[in-house]
Design an enzyme around this catalytic site. Structure first.
Site, short mmCIF file in Angstrom:
data_model
loop_
_atom_site.label_atom_id
_atom_site.label_comp_id
_atom_site.label_asym_id
_atom_site.label_seq_id
_atom_site.Cartn_x
_atom_site.Cartn_y
_atom_site.Cartn_z
N ALA A 121 -49.76 15.80 -12.46
CA ALA A 121 -50.66 15.72 -13.73
C ALA A 121 -50.93 16.44 -14.51
O ALA A 121 -52.07 16.29 -15.38
CB ALA A 121 -51.85 14.40 -13.10
N GLY A 122 -50.71 17.86 -14.53
CA GLY A 122 -51.23 18.85 -15.37
C GLY A 122 -50.70 18.69 -16.67
O GLY A 122 -51.74 18.83 -17.66
N ARG A 141 -43.21 26.41 -23.52
CA ARG A 141 -43.58 27.29 -22.16
C ARG A 141 -43.28 28.80 -22.38
O ARG A 141 -42.00 29.05 -22.85
CB ARG A 141 -42.80 26.81 -21.14
CG ARG A 141 -42.87 24.98 -20.54
CD ARG A 141 -42.32 24.66 -19.57
NE ARG A 141 -42.44 23.27 -19.30
CZ ARG A 141 -43.34 22.92 -18.49
NH1 ARG A 141 -44.21 23.57 -17.80
NH2 ARG A 141 -43.40 21.56 -18.17
N LYS A 154 -44.08 20.42 -26.12
CA LYS A 154 -44.70 21.62 -25.66
C LYS A 154 -43.91 23.19 -25.47
O LYS A 154 -42.57 22.59 -25.44
CB LYS A 154 -45.14 21.26 -24.33
CG LYS A 154 -44.01 20.88 -23.35
CD LYS A 154 -44.80 20.48 -21.91
CE LYS A 154 -43.63 19.93 -20.82
NZ LYS A 154 -43.16 18.46 -20.93
#
Length: 339
Positions: free
Chosen positions: A236-237, A206, A204
């Site tokens: 939990a995103g 950011r 991921k």
């Protein structure tokens, strides 16, 4: 062999069901009734913590069972004050059994003028009279070095391996273990090695803190049943987004195995409405009613592992033996049967 009295358990209010389950499990191991020491852990009107131990603990080997989960500050103070009460009552040794060690995510300075709260909490615990720590899946293994007392860090991976072998029996060739970020690769690789499956990574990127701009799957997950592995699930995103990315990459189904289900804010709702077929957590943090009633959240007990860890600590035998799936297999046989 060191001559010790029987181990005695005492619990704060953080996770009383787990403390009672550990006591029941130790009763099975010892062939005699093991209960929690009779005590009260209460609040004054201004919310100061007050502890009174009703049983004699002089010369006893004491184990305090207390997660420092939400409310983290209250539960941490309960742990420290229970330890002080036991020390002033002449307990021979005090071990803190901390299934979930709060403040572990603050283990380094990420920006200028920020604290290393995990180290501060470690200092407070050691100063309270606690002589040993037994915990589960620290957020970072180097946190053990923050303590000037011995720390035994147990792992959920052997129990998760048993659970996967039981629930995915006969179709392990179609399973791929996935790390939700590059930092968790070692944890995911450990589970993949235990169950003999392939490994993939969700990378991921950011743009700014708290906002994920892009997720990329490293590895082939097409036609696979994916198992995401991590130590903590908070809101939990990221977890739900990773599950969506895996399905878009061709995964047939997505499951998650998370050690500590913090599950704050909208977490349960997100998980319930997500593409994840199941989320498996341990009971290191007392589950809320919302967690218990969620159709796709399942809880794996840690009491058998902690009970054996406490007994090994008391007897002065190896705690690291609990790192092996083979050691835990007979302990969890009642749950998973013969694999």
């Amino acid at each position: 062999m060191i001559d010790r009295t029987e181990p005695k358990l005492i619990s704060g209010n953080a996770n009383i069901p787990l403390a009672k389950a550990i006591a029941r499990r130790m009763s099975l191991h010892r062939g005699m009734s093991v209960g929690l020491v009779d005590a009260r852990v209460e609040r004054f009107n201004d919310q100061e913590v007050f502890v009174e131990v009703y049983e004699n603990v002089r010369g006893e080997d004491m184990f305090i069972i207390q997660s420092t989960s939400n409310p983290a500050n209250d539960n941490l103070m309960e742990l420290l004050i229970i330890a002080d009460a036991l020390k002033r009552s002449s307990a021979s040794r005090i071990t803190a059994v901390i299934p979930y060690f709060g403040y572990a995510r603050q283990d380094r300075r990420t920006k200028a003028r920020t604290p290393i709260s995990a180290k501060l909490v470690a200092n407070m615990i050691a100063q309270s009279g606690i002589e040993r720590i037994l915990t589960l899946d620290l957020h970072a293994a180097q946190i053990q070095g923050f303590f000037d007392i011995p720390v035994d860090n147990l792992y959920a991976a052997p129990v998760f391996a048993l659970d996967v072998l039981h629930h995915f029996k006969g179709r392990l060739n179609d399973v791929t273990v996935v790390s939700p970020d590059v930092g968790g690769v070692a944890r995911a690789r450990e589970l993949a090695k235990r169950i003999g499956c392939a490994l993939a990574i969700v990378d991921k990127r950011r743009e700014k803190p708290g906002e994920i701009a892009e997720m990329t799957v490293i590895g082939d997950v097409s036609g696979k049943s994916c198992i995401i592995v991590d130590d903590i699930c908070d809101t939990a995103g990221t977890l739900c987004k990773a599950a969506e990315v895996l399905v878009e990459a061709g995964a047939t189904e997505v499951h998650s195995y998370i050690t500590h289900g913090v599950l704050s804010g909208p977490a349960v709702e997100r998980i319930t409405n997500s593409v994840m077929k199941s989320l498996v957590i341990t009971d290191s943090i007392a589950p809320t009613e919302a967690v218990k009633s969620a159709h796709n959240i399942r809880i794996v007990p840690t009491a058998p592992m902690f009970a054996q860890g406490i007994l090994n600590t008391w007897k002065g035998t190896s705690v690291s033996s609990l790192f092996d799936t083979e050691t835990l297999t007979p302990i969890y046989e009642g749950l998973y049967g013969e694999l």
